[in-house]
Motif scaffolding. Structure first.
Motif, mmCIF file in Angstrom:
data_model
loop_
_atom_site.group_PDB
_atom_site.id
_atom_site.type_symbol
_atom_site.label_atom_id
_atom_site.label_comp_id
_atom_site.label_asym_id
_atom_site.label_seq_id
_atom_site.Cartn_x
_atom_site.Cartn_y
_atom_site.Cartn_z
ATOM 1 N N ASP A 133 0.821 -1.207 0.000
ATOM 2 C CA ASP A 133 0.000 0.000 0.000
ATOM 3 C C ASP A 133 0.859 1.264 0.000
ATOM 4 N N GLU A 134 0.224 2.358 -0.391
ATOM 5 C CA GLU A 134 0.962 3.575 -0.664
ATOM 6 C C GLU A 134 1.666 4.176 0.552
ATOM 7 N N ARG A 135 0.985 4.125 1.727
ATOM 8 C CA ARG A 135 1.643 4.790 2.859
ATOM 9 C C ARG A 135 2.858 4.001 3.320
ATOM 10 N N SER A 136 2.822 2.672 3.158
ATOM 11 C CA SER A 136 4.007 1.885 3.499
ATOM 12 C C SER A 136 5.149 2.170 2.522
ATOM 13 N N GLY A 177 5.934 4.977 1.170
ATOM 14 C CA GLY A 177 6.629 6.207 1.550
ATOM 15 C C GLY A 177 7.667 5.940 2.624
ATOM 16 N N MET A 180 -0.952 8.718 6.835
ATOM 17 C CA MET A 180 -0.552 8.261 8.161
ATOM 18 C C MET A 180 -0.248 9.448 9.065
ATOM 19 N N GLN A 232 1.513 11.949 11.218
ATOM 20 C CA GLN A 232 2.894 12.409 11.076
ATOM 21 C C GLN A 232 3.833 11.859 12.161
ATOM 22 N N GLU A 235 4.476 8.157 11.979
ATOM 23 C CA GLU A 235 5.485 7.911 10.950
ATOM 24 C C GLU A 235 6.891 8.135 11.517
ATOM 25 N N ASN A 287 -4.310 4.191 10.875
ATOM 26 C CA ASN A 287 -3.077 4.845 11.310
ATOM 27 C C ASN A 287 -3.112 6.368 11.160
ATOM 28 N N GLU A 288 -4.315 6.909 11.066
ATOM 29 C CA GLU A 288 -4.413 8.371 11.006
ATOM 30 C C GLU A 288 -4.420 8.961 12.412
ATOM 31 N N TYR A 311 0.681 0.221 15.383
ATOM 32 C CA TYR A 311 0.690 0.429 13.944
ATOM 33 C C TYR A 311 -0.123 -0.684 13.289
#
Ligand SMILES: [Zn+2]
Lengths: 150, 119
Positions: A35-38, A40, B1, B3, B6, B102-103, B116
């Protein structure tokens, strides 16, 4: 253990479009089907690893790699760029062949380092860059790995 | 996600990279022999980056992070099929189905680790 088993379907791209180091890492990550967020996060971690020293080992070959929590299993991808990309390789030459490896931090079977080692060994073999240049399909690529017993 | 989630993930990944370089002989060998990396320089660079990222966390998250980091090598735990992989206890359904995925910053009610959600 065979290297081919770690390539998911679609994880081989013989015609990469990117022209810069960052773009090529992003393009390689996109081959992994995650998936896209992973993606990044993986990109950032790959970049961090490159900051410690380029994974371009010469002969036109680079092995970008990292471990990250966002990787749920060991995955490998291969990409080829006909034009070549400046990857700050050890020999200063453009890189045409990319092996991408990502793995979770804790991996039950612990195959990350053996896989990395096998790719490094394969890369050192005589004439391997000519063979990589001439393959025309994903199947041929995987057959080449088999042929070299990796 | 989120910030800061992350950032926490990145810190954790950097720390595991450091542990690998310190504790795994094969990892050191590969990095030195295949990639010509100086291990000492790499460890220094990783340390500096970790500190820089820790300092970028807002105070409340950072204090939880510091508390957790004293107890556990990994402060962010993946949630797989509704289970916290830090303590192996089921997490609340509301958390495991976090609509934004994960927001938000979520914690495990049992062990306190940051969570996570893995697909
Ligand atoms: Zn927990």
């Amino acid at each position: 253990m065979r290297l081919r088993d770690f390539f998911a379907a679609g994880a081989v791209n013989l015609d990469l479009e990117s022209e810069t180091k960052d773009d090529v890492m992003r393009e390689l990550v996109s081959l992994l089907g995650i998936d896209e967020r992973s993606r990044g996060i993986l990109f950032k971690m790959l970049k961090r690893r490159e900051n410690l020293g380029s994974t371009g080992i010469g002969k036109g070959i680079a092995i970008p790699h990292c471990r990250s929590l966002v990787a749920n299993e060991l995955r490998v991808a291969f990409g080829r760029s006909e034009k070549g990309v400046d990857f700050e390789a050890i020999d200063g030459k453009p890189v045409h062949f990319f092996f991408l490896i990502v793995a979770p931090p804790l991996e039950v079977s612990n195959q990350y380092l053996p896989v990395l080692g096998k790719i490094a060994q394969f890369s050192k073999e005589e004439g391997v860059e000519d063979r990589l240049r001439s393959i025309e399909s994903e199947d041929e690529f995987l057959a080449l790995l088999d042929e070299h017993n990796v | 996600m989120h910030q800061h989630l992350e950032t926490l993930l990145e810190i954790q990944d950097l720390k595991s990279q450091k542990t690998e370089l310190q504790d795994t002989e094969t990892e050191r060998q590969v990095q030195e022999e295949v990639f010509n990396i100086s291990i000492d320089d790499a460890l220094d660079a990783l340390d500096r980056k970790v500190v820089e990222m820790e300092e970028s966390l807002p105070a409340p998250i950072r204090s939880r992070y510091n508390r957790l980091a004293k107890r556990y090598p990994r402060v962010v735990a993946p949630v797989i099929r509704g289970t916290c992989y830090g303590c192996f206890v089921s997490v609340a359904t509301a958390v495991s189905s976090d609509a934004g995925r994960n927001e938000e910053i979520e914690y495990c009610e049992s062990c306190g680790r940051f969570l996570y959600l893995v697909d």
